[in-house]
Design an enzyme around this catalytic site. Structure first.
Site, PDB file in Angstrom:
ATOM      1  N   GLU A  68      62.300 -67.657 -18.354  1.00  0.00           N
ATOM      2  CA  GLU A  68      62.373 -67.401 -19.782  1.00  0.00           C
ATOM      3  C   GLU A  68      63.027 -68.567 -20.514  1.00  0.00           C
ATOM      4  OE1 GLU A  68      60.575 -65.218 -20.741  1.00  0.00           O
ATOM      5  OE2 GLU A  68      61.091 -63.161 -20.223  1.00  0.00           O
TER       6      GLU A  68
ATOM      7  N   HIS B 220      56.852 -69.411 -21.244  1.00  0.00           N
ATOM      8  CA  HIS B 220      57.479 -69.373 -19.914  1.00  0.00           C
ATOM      9  C   HIS B 220      56.439 -69.529 -18.800  1.00  0.00           C
ATOM     10  CE1 HIS B 220      57.053 -64.719 -19.974  1.00  0.00           C
ATOM     11  NE2 HIS B 220      56.257 -65.138 -19.002  1.00  0.00           N
TER      12      HIS B 220
ATOM     13  N   ASP C  59      56.502 -64.543  -8.551  1.00  0.00           N
ATOM     14  CA  ASP C  59      57.542 -63.627  -9.021  1.00  0.00           C
ATOM     15  C   ASP C  59      57.239 -62.176  -8.666  1.00  0.00           C
ATOM     16  OD1 ASP C  59      55.380 -63.564 -10.750  1.00  0.00           O
ATOM     17  OD2 ASP C  59      56.468 -64.320 -12.476  1.00  0.00           O
TER      18      ASP C  59
ATOM     19  N   ASP D 188      55.833 -66.938 -24.999  1.00  0.00           N
ATOM     20  CA  ASP D 188      56.986 -67.762 -25.402  1.00  0.00           C
ATOM     21  C   ASP D 188      57.055 -69.071 -24.600  1.00  0.00           C
ATOM     22  OD1 ASP D 188      57.704 -66.853 -22.901  1.00  0.00           O
ATOM     23  OD2 ASP D 188      59.509 -65.773 -23.548  1.00  0.00           O
TER      24      ASP D 188
END
Ligand code: GLP
Length: 263
Positions: A143, A138, A67, A136
């Site tokens: 996400e 990811h 990314d 979280d």
């Protein structure tokens, strides 16, 4: 998913580096998928050491990063391209033309993402994808709620991720809200996935990833569908796993098998 629990972050880095180094020695033209964040820093330092002290050869290795932040160029110290140059690429004998990171300043994001996917295919696909994990759950910047079939695309970051990553920026307002990220589907096509996690702040996400239901709300849980996913964790990140004892027994049996029938 195979789960390896190590005593601390240094041991996680050593074990992860052994997976990468074994592949690079066996297949000098391999394609590595790489991740950013603080978790893989120890792995990269160990790869740099293996190159320097043991001549680990990256001259024909190809890499694809997961990314990049939208809006940041390669000379921006917060960009993932800069991170990779500083922490790995500039210290090993990799050909810069073989290192790929999405371009956060592409003019046409849609075609850039399609091209990134095409390039991965043209190189024969990713042999080993290194992954960290967000608090979280990811992977890359997929996400919660991301399609488990998603491909490389633009993604809006959650406020939790923006907050987590703010430590690398001078001000919270400077953290980009958008990123280009490989999709969950892209990641699942890698031949092997290596997820690294250290520290208590990752324990909940790891529990959901390894022992929870597969759900787009925890995109790392999609790795349960992968035929060769390995989690290398330190004690703190593994602390909420219910079946820790079993994972330890599996590794013990594996070690005995590798030592041969009479060991
Ligand atoms: C970002 C990256 C992820 C990384 C995560 C965790 O969200 N896009 O690839 O896994 O941060 O980073 P850290 O290792 O610093 O906790």
């Amino acid at each position: 998913m195979r789960v390896i629990v190590e005593s601390g972050p240094n041991e996680v880095a050593q074990t992860a580096a052994q997976f990468v180094a074994r592949l690079v020695r066996r297949r000098p033209t391999c394609v590595l998928g790489l991740a950013t964040g603080s978790t893989p820093l120890g792995l990269y330092a160990e790869l740099v050491r293996l190159h320097r002290d043991e001549g680990l050869d990256f001259s024909r290795v190809v890499t694809f990063n997961l990314d990049e932040y939208v809006g940041l160029g390669p000379n921006d110290p917060q960009s993932y391209r800069y991170f990779m140059n500083e922490n790995l690429f500039h210290h090993i004998n990799i050909d810069p033309r073989n290192t790929h990171v999405p371009d956060g300043r592409a003019l046409d994001f849609e075609s850039h993402c399609e091209q990134y996917e095409r390039l991965i295919q043209e190189e024969g696909g990713i042999d080993l994808q290194v992954l960290g994990i967000g608090s979280d759950g990811h992977i890359a910047f997929n996400e919660p709620g991301s399609s488990l079939g998603s491909r490389t695309r633009l993604k809006t970051l959650t406020s939790e991720t923006v907050q987590d990553n703010a430590r690398f920026f001078a001000r919270l307002e400077d953290v980009p809200r958008l990123a280009i990220t490989m999709g969950v589907g892209t990641i699942l096509e890698s031949r092997q996935c290596l997820v690294l996690a250290c520290g208590q702040s990752k324990a909940q996400a790891i529990r959901a990833t390894v022992e929870g239901p597969v759900t787009a709300q925890v995109t790392a849980s999609a790795l349960q569908f992968h035929r060769s996913a390995i989690a290398v964790l330190d004690e703190s990140a593994a602390s909420l796993l219910e079946r820790r004892e079993y994972y330890r027994e599996v590794e013990e049996s594996q070690r005995r098998l590798e030592q041969g029938p009479h060991a």
